[in-house]
Design an enzyme around this catalytic site. Structure first.
Site, mmCIF file in Angstrom:
data_model
loop_
_atom_site.group_PDB
_atom_site.id
_atom_site.type_symbol
_atom_site.label_atom_id
_atom_site.label_comp_id
_atom_site.label_asym_id
_atom_site.label_seq_id
_atom_site.Cartn_x
_atom_site.Cartn_y
_atom_site.Cartn_z
ATOM 1 N N GLU A 16 0.814 -1.213 0.000
ATOM 2 C CA GLU A 16 0.000 0.000 0.000
ATOM 3 C C GLU A 16 0.853 1.272 0.000
ATOM 4 O O GLU A 16 0.418 2.324 0.452
ATOM 5 C CB GLU A 16 -0.943 -0.025 1.198
ATOM 6 C CG GLU A 16 -1.893 -1.208 1.174
ATOM 7 C CD GLU A 16 -2.727 -1.314 2.426
ATOM 8 O OE1 GLU A 16 -3.697 -0.552 2.558
ATOM 9 O OE2 GLU A 16 -2.404 -2.157 3.284
ATOM 10 N N SER A 190 -6.641 -1.851 1.920
ATOM 11 C CA SER A 190 -6.846 -1.144 0.660
ATOM 12 C C SER A 190 -7.218 -2.069 -0.489
ATOM 13 O O SER A 190 -6.969 -1.764 -1.647
ATOM 14 C CB SER A 190 -5.604 -0.322 0.289
ATOM 15 O OG SER A 190 -5.396 0.697 1.232
ATOM 16 N N GLU A 221 -17.840 -15.485 3.077
ATOM 17 C CA GLU A 221 -19.044 -15.673 2.282
ATOM 18 C C GLU A 221 -19.416 -14.366 1.589
ATOM 19 O O GLU A 221 -19.106 -13.268 2.077
ATOM 20 C CB GLU A 221 -20.206 -16.116 3.166
ATOM 21 C CG GLU A 221 -20.711 -15.050 4.132
ATOM 22 C CD GLU A 221 -22.048 -15.403 4.764
ATOM 23 O OE1 GLU A 221 -22.865 -16.103 4.128
ATOM 24 O OE2 GLU A 221 -22.278 -14.963 5.912
ATOM 25 N N ASN A 313 -18.015 -5.855 8.860
ATOM 26 C CA ASN A 313 -17.058 -6.434 7.934
ATOM 27 C C ASN A 313 -15.648 -6.368 8.507
ATOM 28 O O ASN A 313 -14.999 -7.392 8.692
ATOM 29 C CB ASN A 313 -17.129 -5.705 6.592
ATOM 30 C CG ASN A 313 -16.157 -6.261 5.568
ATOM 31 O OD1 ASN A 313 -15.806 -7.438 5.618
ATOM 32 N ND2 ASN A 313 -15.714 -5.428 4.644
ATOM 33 N N SER A 325 -11.071 9.955 0.418
ATOM 34 C CA SER A 325 -11.214 8.919 1.440
ATOM 35 C C SER A 325 -12.419 9.185 2.333
ATOM 36 O O SER A 325 -12.744 10.327 2.656
ATOM 37 C CB SER A 325 -9.944 8.830 2.297
ATOM 38 O OG SER A 325 -8.842 8.421 1.524
#
EC number: 6.3.2.4
Length: 365
Positions: A16, A190, A221, A313, A325
């Site tokens: 990154e 990222s 999943e 997540n 961002s």
């Protein structure tokens, strides 16, 4: 009034690297030059440290090589200069606070934070443990489960296991998760090295790609959901921004969608009802506290399109700070503009450092 000397560290030996340069460029331009003496420190792809003579991260205008000494007793930023072949001369100077703008390995994963702890320098962001857990998606998910945070199904595999025998792993993924699945290096951000696989051939390619970047791979999943993000700011009493929604320009919010095309749609605030908005903000703070976060983090969610169920997540302890961002955009929409956000992060770094230095380090009754 004496200016605080702020070392902004960016670049790094990471996949990154370019993202870090872009984030740091925005940070360096936005920092208040009246309040801070800014020291731009660029880490090369090979891991060498340099102090730059300008505030443009993309310049190769190097002032000198540099290093931070793990010495808590005095000035620990070292300038290294070779005045004669084979003869290195150095000077030492003080740093009041470090602002890491490093994404990925050797910057976001607790390694840099450990060095700064040894040097006893205040720094922006999460500490060693929180950075390490936040970087490792497998550890992160285990921590979230411990704190009863709702999340999707996933499996974790080691590169050595994959290289030893692929078929049983593919069978397990197909049985437990079905297709499509997302395959991710455990310790990267990222969207680097992440693939979506819809069949076994794509799964094999995705696993090979992820294994190039890390020894541990997470397979998740597929969730048919809206992508919601919340910015968290604070130390022991963190606050959550309003939520935003990402509508990716690609099949998913990959590296190109985040940093290259700039055509993904960001909806701020996210079009959510009050109950859902309050719930994702509450869960974001809970996730931040679950890893013992400090300073800042961005927490990402899915909201299932069919049921409205909220699933966490991941948490990102050093989110992107480019002009497009989400983290700074979310706080700007919540009432804290970019430059004031940086001021607050530096204040939080000093506050956390002062609190840590209250701890006794020598045993006595």
């Amino acid at each position: 009034m004496k200016k605080n000397r702020v070392a902004v560290i960016f670049g790094g030996k990471s996949g990154e690297h370019e993202v870090s340069l872009a984030s740091a460029n925005s940070v360096l331009q936005a920092l208040n030059k009246e309040k801070y003496e800014i020291i731009p420190i660029k880490i090369s792809r090979e891991g060498k440290w340099y102090i730059l003579s300008s505030l443009n991260t993309f310049d190769s205008n190097i002032k000198c090589e540099a290093a931070i000494l793990a010495d808590p007793t005095g000035d620990n930023l070292v300038n290294l200069q070779e005045k004669e072949p084979g003869q290195i001369f150095f000077t030492r100077e003080s740093v009041d606070v470090v602002l890491p703008v490093l994404h990925g390995t050797f910057g976001e994963d607790g390694t840099l934070q450990g060095l700064l702890e040894l040097a006893n320098i205040p720094y922006v962001g999460c500490g060693v443990a929180a950075s390490s857990v936040g970087m490792d998606k497998a550890m992160m998910k285990a921590m979230f489960a411990q704190h009863n945070l709702p999340q999707g199904k996933y499996l974790t595999f080691l590169r050595k296991e994959w290289e030893k025998d692929q078929d049983p792993i593919c069978d397990e993924i197909e049985t437990a998760l079905g297709y499509p699945v997302f395959v991710k290096p455990a310790n990267l951000g990222s969207s680097v090295g992440i693939s979506k696989a819809a069949n076994r051939d794509e799964l094999v390619k995705a696993m090979h790609l992820a294994c190039l970047y890390d020894r541990k791979v997470v397979v998740e999943e597929n969730i048919n959901g809206r992508e919601i993000e919340v910015a968290v700011l604070g130390n022991d009493e963190p606050e959550a921004s309003i939520a935003g929604e990402i509508v990716p320009c690609n099949d998913f919010y990959d590296y190109e969608a985040k940093y290259i095309s700039g055509t993904s749609e960001l909806k701020i605030p996210a079009p959510l009802d009050d109950k859902t908005m309050n719930e994702v903000r509450k869960l974001a703070v809970k996730a931040f506290k679950a890893i013992d976060g400090a300073g800042l983090s961005r927490v990402d969610f899915f909201i299932k399109k069919d049921t409205g169920e909220i699933l966490i997540n991941e948490i990102n302890t050093l989110p992107g700070f480019t002009e497009i961002s989400m983290y700074p955009k979310l706080w700007a929409a919540t009432g804290l503009p970019y430059d004031k956000l940086l001021d607050r992060l530096i204040e939080l770094a000093i506050e956390r450092h002062q609190d840590k230095n209250r701890n006794k380090t020598v045993y006595s009754e």
